[in-house]
Design a protein around this motif. Structure first.
Motif, PDB file in Angstrom:
ATOM      1  N   UNK A   1       0.700  -1.132  -0.183  1.00 39.07           N
ATOM      2  CA  UNK A   1       0.034   0.070   0.206  1.00 39.07           C
ATOM      3  C   UNK A   1       0.821   1.261   0.153  1.00 39.07           C
ATOM      4  N   UNK A   2       2.183   1.367   0.593  1.00 38.36           N
ATOM      5  CA  UNK A   2       2.923   2.385   0.461  1.00 38.36           C
ATOM      6  C   UNK A   2       3.552   2.289  -0.794  1.00 38.36           C
ATOM      7  N   UNK A   3       3.715   1.538  -1.462  1.00 37.34           N
ATOM      8  CA  UNK A   3       4.413   1.562  -2.921  1.00 37.34           C
ATOM      9  C   UNK A   3       3.263   2.289  -3.623  1.00 37.34           C
ATOM     10  N   UNK A   4       2.002   1.831  -3.665  1.00 39.72           N
ATOM     11  CA  UNK A   4       1.059   2.397  -4.485  1.00 39.72           C
ATOM     12  C   UNK A   4       0.816   3.894  -4.076  1.00 39.72           C
ATOM     13  N   UNK A   5       0.572   4.198  -3.053  1.00 43.02           N
ATOM     14  CA  UNK A   5       0.598   5.651  -2.459  1.00 43.02           C
ATOM     15  C   UNK A   5       1.645   6.399  -2.919  1.00 43.02           C
ATOM     16  N   UNK A   6       3.005   5.879  -2.679  1.00 47.75           N
ATOM     17  CA  UNK A   6       4.115   6.684  -3.314  1.00 47.75           C
ATOM     18  C   UNK A   6       4.060   7.079  -4.951  1.00 47.75           C
ATOM     19  N   UNK A   7       3.636   5.860  -5.729  1.00 50.59           N
ATOM     20  CA  UNK A   7       3.225   6.095  -6.940  1.00 50.59           C
ATOM     21  C   UNK A   7       2.521   7.199  -7.265  1.00 50.59           C
ATOM     22  N   UNK A   8       1.350   7.139  -6.575  1.00 51.47           N
ATOM     23  CA  UNK A   8       0.332   8.212  -6.762  1.00 51.47           C
ATOM     24  C   UNK A   8       0.888   9.664  -6.441  1.00 51.47           C
ATOM     25  N   UNK A   9       1.488   9.653  -5.346  1.00 48.02           N
ATOM     26  CA  UNK A   9       2.247  11.036  -5.068  1.00 48.02           C
ATOM     27  C   UNK A   9       3.302  11.430  -6.186  1.00 48.02           C
ATOM     28  N   UNK A  10       3.976  10.465  -6.554  1.00 39.32           N
ATOM     29  CA  UNK A  10       4.833  10.817  -7.690  1.00 39.32           C
ATOM     30  C   UNK A  10       4.090  11.488  -8.973  1.00 39.32           C
ATOM     31  N   UNK A  11       3.065  10.938  -9.055  1.00 40.95           N
ATOM     32  CA  UNK A  11       2.299  11.277 -10.363  1.00 40.95           C
ATOM     33  C   UNK A  11       1.577  12.575 -10.253  1.00 40.95           C
ATOM     34  N   UNK A  12       1.250  12.937  -9.081  1.00 44.05           N
ATOM     35  CA  UNK A  12       0.685  14.117  -8.640  1.00 44.05           C
ATOM     36  C   UNK A  12       1.858  15.469  -8.610  1.00 44.05           C
ATOM     37  N   UNK A  13       2.942  14.981  -8.436  1.00 42.41           N
ATOM     38  CA  UNK A  13       4.220  15.851  -8.301  1.00 42.41           C
ATOM     39  C   UNK A  13       4.647  16.218  -9.686  1.00 42.41           C
ATOM     40  N   UNK A  14       4.185  15.126 -10.644  1.00 41.53           N
ATOM     41  CA  UNK A  14       4.612  15.487 -11.902  1.00 41.53           C
ATOM     42  C   UNK A  14       3.767  16.377 -12.781  1.00 41.53           C
ATOM     43  N   UNK A  15       2.654  16.356 -12.333  1.00 41.25           N
ATOM     44  CA  UNK A  15       1.548  17.235 -13.113  1.00 41.25           C
ATOM     45  C   UNK A  15       1.699  18.664 -13.104  1.00 41.25           C
TER      46      UNK A  15
END
Length: 125
Positions: free
Chosen positions: A111-125
């Motif tokens: 779950x930590x990996x999944x949430x981290x991926x979402x945060x990386x995506x938001x920071x790229x946008x």
């Protein structure tokens, strides 16, 4: 310009994105994979991460976060199948931060990996 790739991002409950593109990049169990027109047929396992699609027309990049799933390439058609896929504009950063905090408190590394991926995506946008 060369003919486009046809790309589909498909979650369990919906087609998240479908369209034509020049290029697509996704993370697989073997590392990051880029797909251009004429790519050899391929079936690979996805890991939670970010998918980037460069549309055939226009200059914007379509970004999505995917869970575990499959990537299939055949005849200039790319299918990404995952239980859960979200486009960047669908993600609520505050909700994901709370999700990450819960996962860390519970010691849930997946779950930590999944949430981290979402945060990386938001920071790229």
């Amino acid at each position: 310009m060369a003919d486009p790739l046809q790309i589909e991002l498909v979650a369990a409950d919906r087609v998240v994105w479908s369209g034509q593109a020049r290029e697509m990049i996704a993370r697989t169990v073997d590392g990051d994979l880029g797909v251009l027109r004429g790519h050899a047929p391929l079936l690979s396992l996805l890991v939670p991460g970010i998918v980037e699609i460069m549309p055939y027309e226009g200059s914007g990049v379509v970004r999505a976060v995917v869970e575990d799933g499959f990537l299939s390439v055949a005849n200039d058609h790319v299918s990404i199948l995952s239980e859960d896929i979200h486009l960047a504009e669908e993600i609520d950063a505050e909700a994901v931060r709370a999700e990450l905090a819960r996962a860390q408190a519970e010691g849930d590394t997946e779950a930590e990996r999944r949430a981290g991926a979402k945060l990386r995506l938001v920071s790229k946008s």
